[in-house]
Write a protein that holds these residues in place. Sequence first.
Motif, PDB file in Angstrom:
ATOM      1  N   TYR A 313       0.950  -1.423   0.052  1.00 41.54           N
ATOM      2  CA  TYR A 313      -0.078   0.178   0.014  1.00 41.54           C
ATOM      3  C   TYR A 313       0.946   1.155   0.023  1.00 41.54           C
ATOM      4  CZ  TYR A 313      -4.745  -1.974   0.388  1.00 41.54           C
ATOM      5  OH  TYR A 313      -5.832  -2.595  -0.119  1.00 41.54           O
ATOM      6  N   ILE A 314       1.990   1.184   0.671  1.00 40.68           N
ATOM      7  CA  ILE A 314       3.000   2.487   0.631  1.00 40.68           C
ATOM      8  C   ILE A 314       3.423   2.615  -0.548  1.00 40.68           C
ATOM      9  CG2 ILE A 314       5.136   3.351   1.787  1.00 40.68           C
ATOM     10  CD1 ILE A 314       3.935   2.427   4.428  1.00 40.68           C
ATOM     11  N   ALA A 315       3.896   1.491  -1.061  1.00 42.16           N
ATOM     12  CA  ALA A 315       4.653   1.554  -2.679  1.00 42.16           C
ATOM     13  C   ALA A 315       3.582   1.961  -3.858  1.00 42.16           C
ATOM     14  CB  ALA A 315       5.098   0.342  -2.926  1.00 42.16           C
ATOM     15  N   ARG A 316       2.435   1.487  -3.460  1.00 46.08           N
ATOM     16  CA  ARG A 316       1.217   2.064  -4.510  1.00 46.08           C
ATOM     17  C   ARG A 316       0.922   3.563  -4.227  1.00 46.08           C
ATOM     18  NH1 ARG A 316      -4.140  -1.239  -3.816  1.00 46.08           N
ATOM     19  NH2 ARG A 316      -2.668  -3.071  -4.322  1.00 46.08           N
ATOM     20  N   ALA A 317       1.001   3.995  -2.996  1.00 52.35           N
ATOM     21  CA  ALA A 317       0.533   5.534  -2.761  1.00 52.35           C
ATOM     22  C   ALA A 317       1.723   6.284  -3.052  1.00 52.35           C
ATOM     23  CB  ALA A 317       0.319   5.678  -1.174  1.00 52.35           C
ATOM     24  N   LEU A 318       2.846   5.665  -3.106  1.00 46.74           N
ATOM     25  CA  LEU A 318       4.030   6.796  -3.798  1.00 46.74           C
ATOM     26  C   LEU A 318       4.048   6.650  -5.169  1.00 46.74           C
ATOM     27  CD1 LEU A 318       6.613   6.021  -0.934  1.00 46.74           C
ATOM     28  CD2 LEU A 318       5.179   8.277  -1.133  1.00 46.74           C
ATOM     29  N   ASN A 319       3.403   5.465  -5.838  1.00 47.27           N
ATOM     30  CA  ASN A 319       3.456   5.295  -7.472  1.00 47.27           C
ATOM     31  C   ASN A 319       4.902   5.100  -7.536  1.00 47.27           C
ATOM     32  OD1 ASN A 319       2.816   4.769  -9.830  1.00 47.27           O
ATOM     33  ND2 ASN A 319       2.866   7.072 -10.151  1.00 47.27           N
ATOM     34  N   VAL A 320       5.644   3.857  -6.884  1.00 48.15           N
ATOM     35  CA  VAL A 320       7.066   3.679  -6.925  1.00 48.15           C
ATOM     36  C   VAL A 320       7.074   2.182  -7.071  1.00 48.15           C
ATOM     37  CG1 VAL A 320       7.898   5.630  -5.953  1.00 48.15           C
ATOM     38  CG2 VAL A 320       7.574   3.727  -4.724  1.00 48.15           C
ATOM     39  N   GLU A 321       8.157   1.759  -7.646  1.00 47.61           N
ATOM     40  CA  GLU A 321       8.560   0.267  -7.693  1.00 47.61           C
ATOM     41  C   GLU A 321       9.415   0.035  -6.771  1.00 47.61           C
ATOM     42  OE1 GLU A 321       7.337  -1.648 -10.189  1.00 47.61           O
ATOM     43  OE2 GLU A 321       6.227  -0.131 -11.137  1.00 47.61           O
ATOM     44  N   VAL A 322       9.344  -1.549  -6.268  1.00 50.25           N
ATOM     45  CA  VAL A 322      10.261  -2.013  -5.401  1.00 50.25           C
ATOM     46  C   VAL A 322      11.227  -2.491  -5.883  1.00 50.25           C
ATOM     47  CG1 VAL A 322      10.381  -3.791  -3.625  1.00 50.25           C
ATOM     48  CG2 VAL A 322       8.312  -2.476  -4.047  1.00 50.25           C
ATOM     49  N   ARG A 323      12.584  -2.224  -5.547  1.00 54.37           N
ATOM     50  CA  ARG A 323      13.957  -2.760  -6.236  1.00 54.37           C
ATOM     51  C   ARG A 323      14.540  -3.838  -5.314  1.00 54.37           C
ATOM     52  NH1 ARG A 323      17.950   2.126  -7.534  1.00 54.37           N
ATOM     53  NH2 ARG A 323      18.794   0.320  -8.580  1.00 54.37           N
ATOM     54  N   LEU A 324      14.081  -3.913  -4.165  1.00 46.76           N
ATOM     55  CA  LEU A 324      14.724  -5.027  -3.278  1.00 46.76           C
ATOM     56  C   LEU A 324      13.793  -5.463  -2.284  1.00 46.76           C
ATOM     57  CD1 LEU A 324      17.230  -6.841  -2.492  1.00 46.76           C
ATOM     58  CD2 LEU A 324      17.837  -4.925  -0.905  1.00 46.76           C
ATOM     59  N   ASP A 325      13.627  -6.783  -1.743  1.00 44.62           N
ATOM     60  CA  ASP A 325      12.604  -6.989  -0.734  1.00 44.62           C
ATOM     61  C   ASP A 325      13.565  -8.265  -0.027  1.00 44.62           C
ATOM     62  OD1 ASP A 325      10.762  -8.182   0.650  1.00 44.62           O
ATOM     63  OD2 ASP A 325       9.168  -8.082  -0.824  1.00 44.62           O
ATOM     64  N   VAL A 326      13.673  -7.705   1.453  1.00 39.05           N
ATOM     65  CA  VAL A 326      14.154  -8.972   2.459  1.00 39.05           C
ATOM     66  C   VAL A 326      13.485  -9.028   3.557  1.00 39.05           C
ATOM     67  CG1 VAL A 326      16.163  -9.266   3.815  1.00 39.05           C
ATOM     68  CG2 VAL A 326      16.580  -7.888   1.460  1.00 39.05           C
ATOM     69  N   GLU A 327      13.082  -9.974   4.231  1.00 42.43           N
ATOM     70  CA  GLU A 327      12.301 -10.018   5.282  1.00 42.43           C
ATOM     71  C   GLU A 327      12.345 -11.599   5.932  1.00 42.43           C
ATOM     72  OE1 GLU A 327       8.202 -10.941   4.237  1.00 42.43           O
ATOM     73  OE2 GLU A 327       8.584 -11.433   2.189  1.00 42.43           O
ATOM     74  N   ASN A 328      12.294 -11.679   7.311  1.00 41.07           N
ATOM     75  CA  ASN A 328      12.551 -12.763   8.060  1.00 41.07           C
ATOM     76  C   ASN A 328      11.485 -12.824   9.247  1.00 41.07           C
ATOM     77  OD1 ASN A 328      15.069 -10.791   8.844  1.00 41.07           O
ATOM     78  ND2 ASN A 328      14.227 -11.850  10.766  1.00 41.07           N
ATOM     79  N   HIS A 329      11.279 -14.032   9.630  1.00 42.62           N
ATOM     80  CA  HIS A 329      10.649 -14.345  10.982  1.00 42.62           C
ATOM     81  C   HIS A 329      11.520 -14.220  12.156  1.00 42.62           C
ATOM     82  CE1 HIS A 329       6.671 -15.364   9.598  1.00 42.62           C
ATOM     83  NE2 HIS A 329       6.931 -16.654   9.641  1.00 42.62           N
TER      84      HIS A 329
END
Length: 470
Positions: A313-329
Motif C-alpha cells: 500500500y505504501i509503494a502504491r500510494a507513492l507510485n513507485v517500484e520495489v527494487r529489493l525485498d528482504v524479510e525474516n521471521h
Amino acid sequence: MKNRALVAMGIPAGPCAEEAKRVIAEAHAAGSTVRAAGDTLQSIIASPDAYLDDARYGVLASHLKAHQVAAKAFTPRQSVAPYRIWGEHLEPDSVRQLQNACSLPVAVAGALMPDAHVGYGLPIGGVLATEHAVIPYAVGVDIACRMKMTVLDLPVEALETQRERLVSVLERETCFGIGGGFRVKRQHEVMDADWRVTPVTADLKDRAWKQLGSSGSGNHFVEFGTLSVSDDAVGLPRGTYLALLSHSGSRGSGAAVAAHYSTLARRLHPELPQSLAELAWLDLDTEAGQEYWEAMELMGRYAAANHALIHQYIARALNVEVRLDVENHHNFAWRETHQRPDGTEREVIVHRKGATPAGEGVVGIIPGSMATPGYVVRGKGSTASLLSAAHGAGRRMSRTQARKTLSWQDAQALLRERQVTLLSAGLDEVPMVYKDIDEVMAAQQDLVEVLARFDPRLVKMAPSGEPPED
C-alpha cells in the motif's frame, strides 16, 4: 485475585487457579474479606487431604492434591542440555531462564543471543532445540513477529524534498495500537486459507481480517530511512538507497493462539515445578501439539501478509517500484536437521524467540532503535548457535523503568541529533531503553556478516499509552 497472585501463593495456573477464583468469589459474596479467603486458601494448600470431603472446598483440594502428586513425578534431565552464550553482562535472570529451558526432559541444546533479556519462559534472544515437542512460550506471545524491508525506486533526497508526502503516506497507510484495524478490510490470499485448522483459529478469522495489514504496538514500527549497501550480495550495487522497514507480527490473533495453547500445555504438565511451568510443552504426536503447530504456521503466513500489505500500500500510494525485498521471521519454531556431538544428524524443533535465522547464506534483518542503525546480514551457519543470531539491540531497561527515569526532552534532543523525525511512539521505546546495537553486532561476528546498514529517518510507532504487544 489474578493468576500471578495465586501462583505466588502456591496455586498453579489451570484448573487449580480457576477453582480458587470461584472459592474466593463465593467467599466474597458471603461477606468474607480477601484476607480471610486468602488464609483459607493457604490452609487448603498446606493440607489438601483435610478438605477432600468438604462440600465447599473439596474440588479445589482434589485439584491441588492431583497437582502435588504429579509434581513429585517430575524427572529433570540428568544433566543440563548443552548451550552457548554470546555477549557480555547479560541479565542473570535471562541466563537462568535459558538454563531452566535446557533442563527440560525434551531439551536438546540451547543458545543465548547478545540482545537477550527476560521473557516469559524462554528469554527474549533465547534459542532452544527440543526433541519432537513444541513449547508455546518458547515461540512467544507475538507468534511470527518479523522484519521486512523494501528498497523503493525513489532518490534518497526524497527524505528531505518529499518529506511531507512520505509522512502523509505513513500516517494514511499504517495502523497502530491494540485492537487497531482498518475500516475497509484489506485483501490478501491468507484469508482464503483454511482458518478452521484448529478450533481457536476458526474463531479468530474475523478479528484477523479486521487487523490485516496493521502493525500493533510495543516495539513495532514502520519507518523510512537510508540503506547503505556495502556488499553486492544484498541484491543491489553498492550505494545508498531509500528504504522502508517494518517490524510487527500476528497481532491479536497470534496472542490468542499463544494464550490458549500455553495454558493447555501447562494443564498437560502439572508435574513441572513452578520455575519451569511457563516452559510446558506439547508433544507433536498429540492432537494438541499438531493443533498448535498448524495454528503457528497459519499465524506465520498471516504475519507475512500484514507486512506484505503495509509495503504494497505504501509503494502504491507513492507510485513507485520495489527494487529489493528482504524479510525474516523471529518468534517461531522450525523443524530442522542438526548434528549431534558424535557427527550424526537428527531432526529437532528449533525455537527462536527474538532470534534471527542465520543459516549459511541466509539473509536477514537486525534492527537497532528509532535513532540507531539496523543491519542487513548474511548468516554464517554457526551450529553452536543453532543457526541463529540476535534479532535486534535488545532492551536494557524495563518499560516501567523507562517511563519513570527518562524524559521526552532528552529523547527529542537525541532524535534531532540523529536527524530522525518521530511521528508517534511511547517513552518506553526511545533509543535509551535499548542496548548499543554495535556492541550487539560485535558480539556475534562469528554468526553473521553485515551486507548493508539501515539508518531510520521517518519513524512511526504506536502512540504513547498503548499496552505492548511485542
